[in-house]
Enzyme design. Sequence first.
Site, mmCIF file in Angstrom:
data_model
loop_
_atom_site.group_PDB
_atom_site.id
_atom_site.type_symbol
_atom_site.label_atom_id
_atom_site.label_comp_id
_atom_site.label_asym_id
_atom_site.label_seq_id
_atom_site.Cartn_x
_atom_site.Cartn_y
_atom_site.Cartn_z
ATOM 1 N N LYS A 1 0.639 -1.026 -0.608
ATOM 2 C CA LYS A 1 -0.111 0.046 0.305
ATOM 3 C C LYS A 1 0.276 1.153 -0.077
ATOM 4 O O LYS A 1 0.904 1.873 -0.785
ATOM 5 C CB LYS A 1 -1.313 0.310 1.628
ATOM 6 C CG LYS A 1 -1.741 -1.014 1.386
ATOM 7 C CD LYS A 1 -2.873 -1.269 2.134
ATOM 8 C CE LYS A 1 -2.037 -0.547 3.993
ATOM 9 N NZ LYS A 1 -1.696 -2.138 4.321
ATOM 10 N N ARG B 1 -9.091 0.580 9.670
ATOM 11 C CA ARG B 1 -8.614 -0.452 10.270
ATOM 12 C C ARG B 1 -9.632 -1.352 10.945
ATOM 13 O O ARG B 1 -9.645 -2.443 11.438
ATOM 14 C CB ARG B 1 -7.388 -0.814 10.750
ATOM 15 C CG ARG B 1 -6.436 -0.840 9.491
ATOM 16 C CD ARG B 1 -4.965 -0.923 10.798
ATOM 17 N NE ARG B 1 -3.688 -1.595 10.345
ATOM 18 C CZ ARG B 1 -2.784 -1.224 10.206
ATOM 19 N NH1 ARG B 1 -2.804 -0.197 9.934
ATOM 20 N NH2 ARG B 1 -1.536 -1.620 9.774
ATOM 21 N N ARG C 1 11.369 -6.650 4.364
ATOM 22 C CA ARG C 1 11.272 -5.857 4.680
ATOM 23 C C ARG C 1 12.179 -5.490 5.609
ATOM 24 O O ARG C 1 12.801 -4.653 5.953
ATOM 25 C CB ARG C 1 9.436 -5.502 4.559
ATOM 26 C CG ARG C 1 10.106 -3.436 4.449
ATOM 27 C CD ARG C 1 8.112 -3.906 4.371
ATOM 28 N NE ARG C 1 7.704 -3.196 5.561
ATOM 29 C CZ ARG C 1 6.397 -2.862 5.685
ATOM 30 N NH1 ARG C 1 5.488 -3.046 4.686
ATOM 31 N NH2 ARG C 1 5.305 -2.922 6.123
ATOM 32 N N ARG D 1 11.858 -1.547 10.801
ATOM 33 C CA ARG D 1 10.764 -1.788 12.020
ATOM 34 C C ARG D 1 10.306 -2.946 12.605
ATOM 35 O O ARG D 1 10.714 -3.829 11.706
ATOM 36 C CB ARG D 1 9.241 -1.856 10.717
ATOM 37 C CG ARG D 1 8.376 -0.130 10.632
ATOM 38 C CD ARG D 1 8.124 -0.466 9.654
ATOM 39 N NE ARG D 1 6.446 -1.078 9.921
ATOM 40 C CZ ARG D 1 6.120 -0.965 9.129
ATOM 41 N NH1 ARG D 1 4.982 -0.859 7.690
ATOM 42 N NH2 ARG D 1 4.343 -1.784 9.823
ATOM 43 N N ARG E 1 -0.047 -8.904 13.609
ATOM 44 C CA ARG E 1 -0.474 -8.176 12.749
ATOM 45 C C ARG E 1 -1.970 -8.596 12.109
ATOM 46 O O ARG E 1 -2.789 -8.799 11.192
ATOM 47 C CB ARG E 1 0.576 -7.524 11.782
ATOM 48 C CG ARG E 1 1.000 -6.814 12.284
ATOM 49 C CD ARG E 1 2.639 -6.132 11.789
ATOM 50 N NE ARG E 1 2.274 -5.228 10.991
ATOM 51 C CZ ARG E 1 3.682 -4.828 10.874
ATOM 52 N NH1 ARG E 1 5.132 -6.051 10.748
ATOM 53 N NH2 ARG E 1 3.741 -4.435 9.077
HETATM 54 P P1 AMP Z 1 0.380 0.187 8.942
HETATM 55 O O1 AMP Z 1 1.976 1.158 8.853
HETATM 56 O O2 AMP Z 1 0.012 0.513 8.177
HETATM 57 O O3 AMP Z 1 1.632 -1.435 8.551
HETATM 58 O O4 AMP Z 1 0.813 0.299 10.505
HETATM 59 C C1 AMP Z 1 1.789 -0.093 11.441
HETATM 60 C C2 AMP Z 1 0.605 -0.011 12.899
HETATM 61 O O5 AMP Z 1 0.654 0.704 12.789
HETATM 62 C C3 AMP Z 1 -0.469 -1.048 12.479
HETATM 63 O O6 AMP Z 1 0.189 -2.869 13.260
HETATM 64 C C4 AMP Z 1 -0.939 -0.579 14.256
HETATM 65 O O7 AMP Z 1 -0.364 -1.068 15.168
HETATM 66 C C5 AMP Z 1 -0.779 1.058 14.123
HETATM 67 N N1 AMP Z 1 -1.793 1.125 13.210
HETATM 68 C C6 AMP Z 1 -2.090 1.711 11.758
HETATM 69 N N2 AMP Z 1 -2.804 2.435 11.486
HETATM 70 C C7 AMP Z 1 -3.576 1.990 11.826
HETATM 71 C C8 AMP Z 1 -4.923 2.153 12.037
HETATM 72 N N3 AMP Z 1 -5.964 2.711 11.366
HETATM 73 N N4 AMP Z 1 -5.264 1.894 13.958
HETATM 74 C C9 AMP Z 1 -4.927 1.574 14.236
HETATM 75 N N5 AMP Z 1 -3.646 0.951 14.864
HETATM 76 C C10 AMP Z 1 -3.002 1.477 13.431
#
Ligand code: AMP
Length: 373
Positions: free
Chosen positions: A197, A272, A311, A317, A329
Amino acid sequence: MAKEIVKLHDKYFKKYISKSKIAKIIKQLAKNVEADLPKGEVPIFIGILNGSFMFAADFIRNYKGDCEISFVKFASYQGTKSTGEVRNLVGINESLKGRTVIILEDIIDTGNTLAEIYEIFREHQVKQLKIVTLFFKPDVFRKGLPIDYIGKSIPDKFIVGYGLDYDNLGRNLTHIYQLTQLKMKNIVLFGPPGAGKGTQADQLKDKFNLVHISTGDVFRYNIKNKTKLGLLAKTFMDKGDLVPDEVTIDMLKAEVNKNTDAKGFIFDGFPRTESQAKALDKFLTEKGQQINGMVALEVEEDLLVARLLKRGETSGRPDDQDESKIRNRFNEYETKTAILKDYYQAQGKYYGVNGVGSIEEITARLSEVFKKL
Ligand code: AMP
């Protein structure tokens, strides 16, 4: 606080002229009319219903001399085939012969109604006929008839409020609102962790001139800068859990509000959960906007775990470096997020795209969908 955007039937209107501005305009109009009349002259004001009822009420409250007020209404009925629609003015009971008649109109645009008014009042042998209109649209006015007093000239855009309606609604609004188009392109870019994404949003935001909001990136930025929000989010993120809804929703709203001139947004990693999706819909509706579509990258989970571990070797990360966190996740995704497909599908807004292939191939597939939305 008055609403900035109102919805009437299927259309959105944004606040255009405030009630205090309207009050000022009317005060000045009443003053001007009074100043031009001979001392002792008792005019009869005639409001044209329905639209002018508020204007007429406020106008005569501001008129200090003696005056009379009456209302008339155009009633349409179907004439013969050759004459089409015929309009009659109903409600003139008093003798107007020899009187100073002053018409109060809420708005004059093409001037067709005004022409009918002239025609009708000429027959009543009035002493003089004057026209006062609160709003006037010079760009569409097609008649050579005089308009004696104009409150405010406005461009040819549809307005409602303060007595004016859109299909009978909106007359009770205290401010004037102007029709506005839903011009934004707001897209939820969707898919499981590691689907690509972020990479794709980077390509698409420039191509479509959209603002990319990644909630994950915003959280990571806050963690890096050790903000209160960052410290709070870290405890959840490090385990691969979702950050609580209230925190995430407030943060998302703040990010959107920072971009007042945006042509639209790519939401990446948001919503989410179903409550986030509902909050987003409500938030956008209040702005007269909406989600145009959810575009989902469809990729098998096993492929993704391998991608994420790879990654993790370079991204730094913590949630990418441990297979159990990654699995968690996915678990969060399956139990809380995947259902959003149904949420948008029910609104006819779900678009699935094959997320396996080269970056360019996938960008091209996504672009085809973005173009249509
Ligand atoms: P991402 O970079 O989108 O994979 O997000 C990494 C982490 O950020 C996720 O595993 C969550 O812990 C937190 N996070 C990101 N977006 C959300 C969301 N919309 N709701 C809750 N937690 C989020």
